[in-house]
Design a protein around this motif. Structure first.
Motif, short mmCIF file in Angstrom:
data_model
loop_
_atom_site.label_atom_id
_atom_site.label_comp_id
_atom_site.label_asym_id
_atom_site.label_seq_id
_atom_site.Cartn_x
_atom_site.Cartn_y
_atom_site.Cartn_z
N ASP A 112 0.83 -1.20 0.00
CA ASP A 112 0.00 0.00 0.00
C ASP A 112 0.87 1.27 0.00
O ASP A 112 2.09 1.21 0.18
CB ASP A 112 -0.95 -0.01 1.20
CG ASP A 112 -2.19 0.85 0.95
OD1 ASP A 112 -2.31 1.49 -0.10
OD2 ASP A 112 -3.07 0.87 1.85
N ILE A 113 0.24 2.41 -0.17
CA ILE A 113 0.94 3.68 -0.39
C ILE A 113 1.81 4.10 0.80
O ILE A 113 2.78 4.83 0.62
CB ILE A 113 -0.04 4.81 -0.73
CG1 ILE A 113 -1.10 4.96 0.38
CG2 ILE A 113 -0.71 4.56 -2.06
CD1 ILE A 113 -2.02 6.14 0.17
N GLY A 114 1.51 3.64 1.99
CA GLY A 114 2.27 4.04 3.17
C GLY A 114 3.47 3.15 3.45
O GLY A 114 4.18 3.36 4.44
N ASP A 126 -4.57 9.18 0.05
CA ASP A 126 -5.16 8.03 0.73
C ASP A 126 -6.63 7.86 0.32
O ASP A 126 -7.55 8.13 1.10
CB ASP A 126 -5.04 8.21 2.25
CG ASP A 126 -5.43 6.94 3.01
OD1 ASP A 126 -5.62 5.90 2.37
OD2 ASP A 126 -5.57 7.02 4.24
N LYS A 127 -6.83 7.38 -0.89
CA LYS A 127 -8.17 7.13 -1.40
C LYS A 127 -8.09 6.13 -2.55
O LYS A 127 -7.01 5.71 -2.94
CB LYS A 127 -8.82 8.43 -1.88
CG LYS A 127 -8.07 9.11 -3.01
CD LYS A 127 -8.75 10.41 -3.41
CE LYS A 127 -8.01 11.07 -4.57
NZ LYS A 127 -8.64 12.36 -4.96
N GLU A 128 -9.24 5.76 -3.09
CA GLU A 128 -9.24 4.87 -4.24
C GLU A 128 -8.74 5.60 -5.48
O GLU A 128 -8.96 6.81 -5.63
CB GLU A 128 -10.65 4.33 -4.50
CG GLU A 128 -11.18 3.39 -3.42
CD GLU A 128 -12.47 2.70 -3.82
OE1 GLU A 128 -12.75 1.62 -3.27
OE2 GLU A 128 -13.19 3.24 -4.68
N PHE A 129 -8.06 4.87 -6.35
CA PHE A 129 -7.65 5.48 -7.62
C PHE A 129 -7.46 4.40 -8.68
O PHE A 129 -7.33 3.21 -8.38
CB PHE A 129 -6.37 6.31 -7.47
CG PHE A 129 -5.20 5.61 -6.83
CD1 PHE A 129 -4.45 4.67 -7.52
CD2 PHE A 129 -4.84 5.90 -5.52
CE1 PHE A 129 -3.37 4.04 -6.94
CE2 PHE A 129 -3.75 5.27 -4.92
CZ PHE A 129 -3.01 4.34 -5.64
N PHE A 177 -1.94 1.76 -12.15
CA PHE A 177 -2.01 1.47 -10.72
C PHE A 177 -3.45 1.61 -10.25
O PHE A 177 -4.11 2.63 -10.52
CB PHE A 177 -1.11 2.42 -9.93
CG PHE A 177 0.35 2.28 -10.24
CD1 PHE A 177 1.00 1.06 -10.08
CD2 PHE A 177 1.10 3.36 -10.70
CE1 PHE A 177 2.34 0.92 -10.36
CE2 PHE A 177 2.45 3.23 -10.98
CZ PHE A 177 3.07 2.01 -10.81
N VAL A 178 -3.91 0.61 -9.51
CA VAL A 178 -5.29 0.56 -9.04
C VAL A 178 -5.29 0.38 -7.53
O VAL A 178 -4.54 -0.45 -7.00
CB VAL A 178 -6.06 -0.60 -9.71
CG1 VAL A 178 -7.46 -0.72 -9.13
CG2 VAL A 178 -6.11 -0.43 -11.21
N ARG A 179 -6.11 1.16 -6.84
CA ARG A 179 -6.27 1.02 -5.39
C ARG A 179 -7.75 1.08 -5.06
O ARG A 179 -8.45 2.03 -5.46
CB ARG A 179 -5.53 2.13 -4.65
CG ARG A 179 -5.53 2.00 -3.11
CD ARG A 179 -4.72 3.13 -2.50
NE ARG A 179 -4.43 2.94 -1.09
CZ ARG A 179 -4.96 3.67 -0.10
NH1 ARG A 179 -5.82 4.65 -0.38
NH2 ARG A 179 -4.63 3.45 1.16
N PHE A 180 -8.26 0.08 -4.36
CA PHE A 180 -9.69 0.04 -4.04
C PHE A 180 -9.88 -0.48 -2.62
O PHE A 180 -9.07 -1.24 -2.09
CB PHE A 180 -10.47 -0.80 -5.05
CG PHE A 180 -9.94 -2.20 -5.24
CD1 PHE A 180 -10.40 -3.26 -4.49
CD2 PHE A 180 -8.97 -2.45 -6.21
CE1 PHE A 180 -9.92 -4.54 -4.67
CE2 PHE A 180 -8.47 -3.74 -6.41
CZ PHE A 180 -8.95 -4.78 -5.64
N GLU A 181 -10.98 -0.06 -2.02
CA GLU A 181 -11.27 -0.40 -0.63
C GLU A 181 -11.96 -1.75 -0.56
O GLU A 181 -12.93 -2.02 -1.27
CB GLU A 181 -12.16 0.68 0.00
CG GLU A 181 -12.22 0.65 1.51
CD GLU A 181 -12.89 1.89 2.09
OE1 GLU A 181 -12.55 2.29 3.21
OE2 GLU A 181 -13.76 2.47 1.40
N ILE A 182 -11.45 -2.65 0.29
CA ILE A 182 -12.05 -3.97 0.46
C ILE A 182 -12.79 -4.09 1.80
O ILE A 182 -13.69 -4.91 1.94
CB ILE A 182 -11.01 -5.09 0.31
CG1 ILE A 182 -9.84 -4.89 1.27
CG2 ILE A 182 -10.50 -5.15 -1.13
CD1 ILE A 182 -8.83 -6.03 1.27
N PRO A 184 -13.68 -1.21 5.40
CA PRO A 184 -13.53 0.19 5.81
C PRO A 184 -12.09 0.51 6.21
O PRO A 184 -11.55 -0.08 7.15
CB PRO A 184 -14.49 0.31 7.00
CG PRO A 184 -15.55 -0.71 6.72
CD PRO A 184 -14.82 -1.86 6.09
N GLY A 185 -11.45 1.38 5.45
CA GLY A 185 -10.09 1.78 5.75
C GLY A 185 -9.01 0.79 5.32
O GLY A 185 -7.84 1.01 5.58
#
Length: 217
Positions: A112-114, A126-129, A177-182, A184-185
């Motif tokens: 993850d990004i952190g 810090d969000k979906e993209f 690059f894909v980031r999605f929430e699975i 909460p948080g």
């Protein structure tokens, strides 16, 4: 039809042999030997297409995947293209390049990004993209590179990368690059070279989930 191929590895204990330093471990006074099995698994057909077994100190999982990718086209008698699907342990620009050069596609889970992974260098919020970008990969830290961070991605000198030319140590790479929430948080991050219009986020989620087939196998 596209082949859906998952890669994974497992440690396997083997008979004790003090004369084999590549597989020998010493932990808290105990000794044991271990080898590593890497497999390429055809998810839809439920068969192993390739395997690589090596002493655990001799070859790491990224290199094993690269070797299997490099020989895939010569072993593949179907003429079909493939999507290679891999977990976080295979996160590497070198791995991406091997699959791109083979003419195939990939979905690889990222840290993850952190974290200290690939995504950290791009400054994502810090969000979906779902972002497609083209960058020039290099180990050179020239003034031109430092002044054009939106054009270049610098990798560590010790990082493996097999596609630099001695006269031109740069490699242009298009990634998504894909980031999605699975939960909460809680987010999942993927790198791919699949087209955004043909493979939207909803499809990407389902495709990566197929990787679990190699775990159960």
């Amino acid at each position: 039809e596209i082949l859906m191929l998952a890669i994974d590895g497992s440690n396997i204990k083997i008979p004790h042999n003090t004369d084999d330093p590549d597989s020998l471990f010493k932990v808290r006074g105990r000794e044991y030997n271990m080898t590593h099995l890497n497999v390429l698994f055809d998810i839809h057909n439920g068969i192993y297409l390739d395997a690589l077994i090596a002493p655990i100190r001799q070859i790491h999982e990224k290199k094993a995947l690269n070797l299997m990718v490099d020989r895939f086209n010569s072993l593949n008698n179907t003429g079909k293209k493939a999507i290679f699907i891999a977990d976080r342990g295979y996160e590497s620009y070198n791995t991406f390049a091997h699959i791109i050069e083979s003419g195939n596609k990939f979905i690889v889970r990222l840290k993850d990004i952190g974290s200290t992974g690939i995504l950290k260098s791009y400054g994502f919020t810090d969000k979906e993209f779902d972002v497609a970008m083209t960058r020039i990969i290099t180990k050179r830290l020239t003034e031109n590179v430092k002044q054009n961070k939106d054009k270049y991605t610098i990798i560590a000198r010790k990082s493996d990368f097999d596609f630099f030319d001695s006269d031109y140590p740069y490699y242009e790479m298009s990634l998504r690059f894909v980031r999605f929430e699975i939960l909460p948080g809680v987010f999942e991050c993927l790198a791919t070279n699949l087209d955004k219009e043909e493979f939207p986020l909803s499809v990407m989620k389902n495709l990566y989930h197929l990787r679990w087939g190699v775990e159960t196998s």
